[in-house]
Motif scaffolding. Structure first.
Motif, mmCIF file in Angstrom:
data_model
loop_
_atom_site.group_PDB
_atom_site.id
_atom_site.type_symbol
_atom_site.label_atom_id
_atom_site.label_comp_id
_atom_site.label_asym_id
_atom_site.label_seq_id
_atom_site.Cartn_x
_atom_site.Cartn_y
_atom_site.Cartn_z
ATOM 1 N N VAL A 116 0.850 -1.206 0.000
ATOM 2 C CA VAL A 116 0.000 0.000 0.000
ATOM 3 C C VAL A 116 0.881 1.250 0.000
ATOM 4 C CG1 VAL A 116 -1.568 1.371 1.420
ATOM 5 C CG2 VAL A 116 -2.018 -1.056 1.043
ATOM 6 N N HIS A 117 1.924 1.218 0.839
ATOM 7 C CA HIS A 117 2.775 2.403 0.931
ATOM 8 C C HIS A 117 3.692 2.543 -0.276
ATOM 9 C CE1 HIS A 117 1.489 2.189 5.091
ATOM 10 N NE2 HIS A 117 1.772 3.468 5.153
ATOM 11 N N LEU A 118 4.340 1.426 -0.633
ATOM 12 C CA LEU A 118 5.313 1.508 -1.730
ATOM 13 C C LEU A 118 4.640 1.885 -3.048
ATOM 14 C CD1 LEU A 118 7.760 -1.444 -1.016
ATOM 15 C CD2 LEU A 118 8.274 0.986 -1.008
ATOM 16 N N ALA A 119 3.423 1.391 -3.251
ATOM 17 C CA ALA A 119 2.713 1.707 -4.494
ATOM 18 C C ALA A 119 2.533 3.216 -4.625
ATOM 19 C CB ALA A 119 1.359 1.001 -4.508
ATOM 20 N N GLU A 120 2.229 3.821 -3.511
ATOM 21 C CA GLU A 120 2.011 5.269 -3.532
ATOM 22 C C GLU A 120 3.292 6.004 -3.954
ATOM 23 O OE1 GLU A 120 0.227 6.680 0.005
ATOM 24 O OE2 GLU A 120 0.902 8.724 -0.354
ATOM 25 N N TYR A 121 4.418 5.590 -3.353
ATOM 26 C CA TYR A 121 5.663 6.293 -3.670
ATOM 27 C C TYR A 121 6.145 5.954 -5.079
ATOM 28 C CZ TYR A 121 5.336 7.449 1.159
ATOM 29 O OH TYR A 121 4.870 7.923 2.339
ATOM 30 N N LEU A 122 5.794 4.758 -5.534
ATOM 31 C CA LEU A 122 6.155 4.389 -6.897
ATOM 32 C C LEU A 122 5.390 5.267 -7.888
ATOM 33 C CD1 LEU A 122 8.141 2.193 -7.649
ATOM 34 C CD2 LEU A 122 6.220 0.740 -8.264
ATOM 35 N N VAL A 123 4.107 5.480 -7.615
ATOM 36 C CA VAL A 123 3.298 6.342 -8.490
ATOM 37 C C VAL A 123 3.858 7.761 -8.473
ATOM 38 C CG1 VAL A 123 1.032 7.444 -8.685
ATOM 39 C CG2 VAL A 123 1.195 4.984 -8.366
ATOM 40 N N ILE A 124 4.185 8.237 -7.286
ATOM 41 C CA ILE A 124 4.767 9.584 -7.180
ATOM 42 C C ILE A 124 6.084 9.637 -7.949
ATOM 43 C CG2 ILE A 124 5.827 11.227 -5.569
ATOM 44 C CD1 ILE A 124 3.705 10.405 -3.528
ATOM 45 N N GLY A 125 6.908 8.582 -7.793
ATOM 46 C CA GLY A 125 8.196 8.531 -8.482
ATOM 47 C C GLY A 125 8.031 8.554 -9.996
ATOM 48 N N LEU A 126 7.062 7.803 -10.496
ATOM 49 C CA LEU A 126 6.852 7.750 -11.943
ATOM 50 C C LEU A 126 6.341 9.088 -12.475
ATOM 51 C CD1 LEU A 126 5.354 4.156 -12.336
ATOM 52 C CD2 LEU A 126 7.631 4.954 -12.981
ATOM 53 N N ALA A 127 5.446 9.704 -11.700
ATOM 54 C CA ALA A 127 4.950 11.028 -12.105
ATOM 55 C C ALA A 127 6.102 12.020 -12.137
ATOM 56 C CB ALA A 127 3.867 11.494 -11.139
ATOM 57 N N ALA A 128 6.954 11.941 -11.113
ATOM 58 C CA ALA A 128 8.098 12.862 -11.047
ATOM 59 C C ALA A 128 9.067 12.587 -12.195
ATOM 60 C CB ALA A 128 8.810 12.709 -9.714
ATOM 61 N N ALA A 129 9.223 11.306 -12.570
ATOM 62 C CA ALA A 129 10.116 10.979 -13.686
ATOM 63 C C ALA A 129 9.596 11.627 -14.966
ATOM 64 C CB ALA A 129 10.194 9.464 -13.853
ATOM 65 N N GLY A 130 8.270 11.565 -15.160
ATOM 66 C CA GLY A 130 7.670 12.181 -16.343
ATOM 67 C C GLY A 130 7.899 13.679 -16.368
ATOM 68 N N ILE A 131 7.680 14.300 -15.224
ATOM 69 C CA ILE A 131 7.867 15.762 -15.149
ATOM 70 C C ILE A 131 9.328 16.122 -15.376
ATOM 71 C CG2 ILE A 131 7.747 17.742 -13.576
ATOM 72 C CD1 ILE A 131 5.279 16.367 -12.322
ATOM 73 N N GLY A 132 10.222 15.349 -14.728
ATOM 74 C CA GLY A 132 11.654 15.603 -14.874
ATOM 75 C C GLY A 132 12.101 15.439 -16.316
ATOM 76 N N LEU A 133 11.611 14.388 -16.969
ATOM 77 C CA LEU A 133 11.961 14.148 -18.378
ATOM 78 C C LEU A 133 11.518 15.321 -19.248
ATOM 79 C CD1 LEU A 133 11.147 10.405 -19.080
ATOM 80 C CD2 LEU A 133 13.176 11.612 -19.869
ATOM 81 N N ALA A 134 10.269 15.725 -19.037
ATOM 82 C CA ALA A 134 9.730 16.829 -19.846
ATOM 83 C C ALA A 134 10.531 18.104 -19.615
ATOM 84 C CB ALA A 134 8.263 17.048 -19.508
ATOM 85 N N ALA A 135 10.809 18.396 -18.335
ATOM 86 C CA ALA A 135 11.539 19.627 -18.004
ATOM 87 C C ALA A 135 12.944 19.587 -18.589
ATOM 88 C CB ALA A 135 11.587 19.806 -16.491
ATOM 89 N N GLY A 136 13.615 18.447 -18.445
ATOM 90 C CA GLY A 136 14.977 18.317 -18.956
ATOM 91 C C GLY A 136 15.033 18.459 -20.463
ATOM 92 N N LEU A 137 14.086 17.818 -21.155
ATOM 93 C CA LEU A 137 14.087 17.865 -22.620
ATOM 94 C C LEU A 137 13.723 19.257 -23.145
ATOM 95 C CD1 LEU A 137 12.405 14.423 -23.317
ATOM 96 C CD2 LEU A 137 14.787 15.041 -23.711
ATOM 97 N N LEU A 138 12.856 19.944 -22.390
ATOM 98 C CA LEU A 138 12.493 21.306 -22.808
ATOM 99 C C LEU A 138 13.642 22.278 -22.565
ATOM 100 C CD1 LEU A 138 8.792 21.532 -21.566
ATOM 101 C CD2 LEU A 138 9.601 21.527 -23.938
ATOM 102 N N ALA A 139 14.399 22.018 -21.492
ATOM 103 C CA ALA A 139 15.477 22.955 -21.147
ATOM 104 C C ALA A 139 16.712 22.742 -22.017
ATOM 105 C CB ALA A 139 15.839 22.800 -19.678
ATOM 106 N N ALA A 140 16.918 21.521 -22.529
ATOM 107 C CA ALA A 140 18.147 21.200 -23.264
ATOM 108 C C ALA A 140 18.398 22.124 -24.462
ATOM 109 C CB ALA A 140 18.124 19.737 -23.703
#
Lengths: 593, 239
Positions: free
Chosen positions: A308-332
């Protein structure tokens, strides 16, 4: 199975909605690290594509030959190359002179190439502004023109002779400014400089008494066989044969330092992110202790609680990965600014698979590393204990208690607050250690001089400029993350210390003593972090930086150390004083005994 | 007549506003002479604990005045209140509020250290007080290794650390079993005998029985104020 999945999803969604601020903090912390990693990895991809596009548009050569000799000897060395096996076409030899150009009061090393008005078969520079060469004028390579601030119609001086700028153009036969390959005639050293084209008829006049060198552009039957051709071309004893891959790589050097800074920085940010996420997660797990008890009371096993707990942080992690990817690719693209020397708009979509995998993996590693211990601990906690919502009893640190007895009240409180939760104190140390490390590395970078550039130009080195920009990005992201971490750890400390501070105040500690004590509790573990961060930052730069290093003055380092501590103290002061002003009775009544 | 150590006039504490307003303490007048032991009883939620907090300066009244040793608490700054608590008030709480990571002796000496006493003085005083509450042999035990009664005795010793003018106890036996309650009763009996001013908020009629005076509260106000005759010492032939 489906029922369990539904339960996990339901709890996950409810929890994310119930604690939006913590969720945002987690997403920001993880996406900062993934974004920086993406930015670092994306720079190479971004750098390659415009070169390829420009090469196609300019009929770029597969191999460029530049003898180190001059005059007839140079022409004689180049002549056999045009008929070598595998060569299907060529342009040149074009006369080249290594001169200096003055524009807007600045003097720069300049490779002057004599060209014909008619387009060549190989290497047809694309004019991006104005017109191509004609007698009496000069066309400036676009990155060079950008650096100098010249446009078509401006007047420049080449070795003292005034010439009108006819236009700007791009080529792939030479790397963009500042790697045009200016050769000092006296020492044969290759130095930094820019490229301009003049009419073939003008170059002898511009060069004056200096002998002319030559350059030959070759087209091969197999463009990818450049390296083999270079190995077999033995007629050019004293000179240089450059493949298009080599030139592209040299263009990529423009962002090499920036890329390295971002990649190293992304690992530091990942560590900082783990520290921050650990702090937030510890607070979240503590806040949900009762829910863990309830889950276990109704039959959930440790594995279910952990899922229950890990799933939550995994979802948060994946969302953050998406945001980070988008931000990094836009900034490059903004960081690489390839438009200066190469053609086309940078297109980083779709990102390379390896970049996506790296960013997602980093996010998952951060989320898992930071959450595993508190989650497992919660999963195996006693149901009764969890239901009672009782805090984990603090550990006793005997020597700290004994030491603090002899200290003023503020220090006594500070040391004892830290002694209760040493792990949180270690997070503060890690936070300040990484922050100081990056800041010192940035200072080291600023302390470096460009030994080859000194004396002939005051133009900004575009490579250094990009590195500075990368470091600025890194510093800003790090600053935001470090501030968030400091706020989170302070608030966690404030919440955890509510009862002991309230008891201390009941026993006579003043609000100021309690507030300052909390501040001291945050500041004390920051001191070793700052002290260690200075040598670590210097060492890190020594490892990844260029050969000969200059160190920043001690006053800079001291100011950085004090600055980090002062900012930490300021961030701590507000929540600490707010906590200390809270009525004692409220604090005693609102926290579990 | 003995001078009052603790005095309150029109003491009021309200929570909320409008129709949701609760008068936890409603215009209470009180005078506690030096050496008196006062028990405040009443049903849960009648305002006993709030009154104790107001008397000890842990909360500020909405209206009314409080004096401790002739000094007005309700107008004091937080800093002055802290000093006053440090020098003149000892608190005992239902849930002990001991520091879990400190041993019994370290908990007791904490108040003295906060008052700026030297570590040696603080430790000597803590040792004496633990001996007095019968826990000299438990001085180096953590609270988790002590029984409920022993923890509360440590809390009482801590409350006495700075020789307070008044000890304010909030349900001191509320979390204790019968045997432990008896330990605390004996201790309070001793304090009363020694002339320590005591104000004890309690549900326990046995505590009230050892007090000089008992006040019953209802809905934030005093319903009854009676002086008691202590008939039999709780500890009989205890020592």
């Amino acid at each position: 199975m489906a029922g369990r999945l539904l339960l996990v999803c339901r709890l996950l969604v409810r929890d994310l909605r119930r604690r939006p601020i913590e969720t945002i903090l987690l997403v920001v912390a993880i996406s900062a690290a993934t974004g920086t990693l993406t930015l670092g990895l994306a720079l190479n991809d971004v750098a390659d594509r415009p070169y390829e596009r420009t090469r196609a548009a300019t009929a770029g050569p597969d191999v460029v030959a530049r003898p180190h000799t001059t005059g007839q000897r140079a022409l004689a060395a180049l002549a056999p190359l045009t008929t070598s096996a595998g060569v299907t076409g060529h342009s040149g030899p074009y006369p080249v002179a290594f001169l200096v150009m003055t524009a807007h009061g600045r003097t720069v090393h300049t490779v002057v190439e004599g060209r014909d008005t008619a387009p060549a078969r190989v290497d047809r520079p694309v004019v991006t502004e104005g017109t191509w060469v004609r007698p009496g004028g000069v066309v400036v390579e676009r990155a060079f023109a950008d650096a100098l601030g010249v446009r078509a119609g401006d007047e420049v001086g080449v070795d003292g002779r005034r010439l009108r700028v006819l236009g700007t153009a791009v080529t792939t036969a030479r790397p963009t400014y500042p790697y045009a390959g200016w050769i000092d005639p006296d020492s044969a050293l290759v130095e930094r400089g820019g490229l301009v084209w003049v009419h073939r008829a003008d170059i002898a006049t511009l060069a004056g008494a200096r002998p002319l060198s030559y350059t030959l552009n070759l087209e091969l039957a197999d463009p990818d066989a450049g390296a083999a051709f270079v190995d077999s071309a033995t007629t050019l004893h004293a000179g240089e044969l450059s493949t298009w891959q080599g030139i592209a790589e040299q263009d990529g050097r423009l962002v090499a330092d920036a890329r390295e800074a971002l990649l190293v920085g992304s690992w530091l940010l990942a560590a900082l992110s783990i520290a921050g996420v650990t702090g937030v997660v510890a607070g979240r797990v503590v806040g949900r202790r009762r829910r863990v008890g309830l889950l276990k009371a109704v039959g959930a096993g440790p594995a279910m609680v952990a899922v229950v707990h890990l799933a939550e942080y995994l979802v948060i992690g994946l969302a953050a990965a998406g945001i980070g990817l988008a931000a990094g690719l836009l900034a490059a693209p903004a960081l690489i600014r390839p438009s200066a020397g190469l053609l086309g708009v940078v297109d980083t979509r779709p990102p390379a698979l390896s970049t996506v995998v790296a960013a997602v993996s980093l996010a998952v590693v951060i989320a898992t590393a930071a959450t595993l211990v508190p989650v497992v601990r919660a999963a195996f906690a006693s149901t009764i204990h969890a239901l009672a919502d009782a805090a984990t009893p603090p550990r006793r640190r005997r020597w700290r208690v004994r030491l603090s007895r002899r200290l003023p009240v503020t220090l006594l409180i500070g040391i004892r607050v830290n002694a209760r939760r040493p792990r949180r104190a270690r997070l503060v140390t890690v936070n300040t250690l990484i922050t100081t490390t990056v800041l010192v590395a940035v200072l080291m970078n600023h302390a470096q001089d460009e030994p080859f550039d000194l004396g002939y130009t005051d133009l900004v080195d575009p490579r250094a400029e990009r590195t500075d920009q990368a470091l600025l990005v890194l510093t800003v992201v790090l600053g935001v993350l470090a501030l968030l971490n400091a706020v989170v750890t302070t608030w966690t400390a404030v919440l955890d210390a509510r009862r002991p501070l309230a008891v201390a105040r009941t026993l006579g500690a003043t609000p100021a003593q309690a507030g300052l004590g909390l501040g001291v509790a945050q500041l004390l573990p920051a001191i070793p972090g700052v002290a260690a961060g200075i040598p670590v930052g210097l060492g890190l730069y020594t490892i990844v930086g260029p050969g000969e290093l200059r160190y920043p003055p001690d006053s800079w380092l001291l100011a950085t150390a004090l600055g980090v501590l002062l900012v930490g103290a300021a961030l701590t002061a507000v929540p600490a004083m707010v906590a200390a002003r809270r009525p004692v009775a409220d604090a005693l009544g609102s926290t579990p005994a | 007549m003995t001078e009052s150590v603790l005095r309150a006039r029109g003491l009021t504490r309200r929570y909320g506003r409008g129709s949701g307003m609760v008068r936890a303490v409603d215009e209470v007048d009180l005078s506690v002479p030096a050496g008196e032991s006062l028990a405040i009883m009443g049903p849960s939620g009648c305002g006993k604990s709030t009154l104790l907090h107001l008397l000890g300066g842990l909360q500020r009244p909405t209206a009314g005045r409080v004096w401790l040793a002739g000094r007005r608490l309700d107008t004091m700054s937080e800093r002055s209140l802290a000093r006053l608590r440090r020098d003149s008030v000892g608190f005992v709480f239902q849930s002990f509020h001991l520091m879990d990571e400190l041993t019994a002796v370290e908990n007791v000496e904490l108040a003295a250290l906060l008052a700026g006493r030297s570590p040696r003085q603080a430790r000597r005083r803590a040792g004496y007080l633990l001996d007095r509450v019968g826990l000299a042999d438990r001085a180096d035990h953590l609270p988790s290794a002590l029984s409920g009664g022993q923890r509360q005795r440590v809390a009482v010793a801590r409350a006495l650390s700075n020789e307070p003018l008044v000890v304010l106890a909030d349900e001191p036996t509320g979390n204790l079993d019968s045997a432990a309650t008896l330990e605390i009763l004996r201790l309070f009996e001793d304090l009363r005998t020694e002339g320590q001013t005591l104000v004890v908020v309690t549900h326990d009629s046995r505590i009230a029985a050892i007090a000089d005076r008992m006040i019953t509260m209802r809905d934030g106000a005093f319903a009854d104020d009676s002086r008691l005759a202590v008939t039999a010492p709780v500890h009989g032939g205890w020592r």
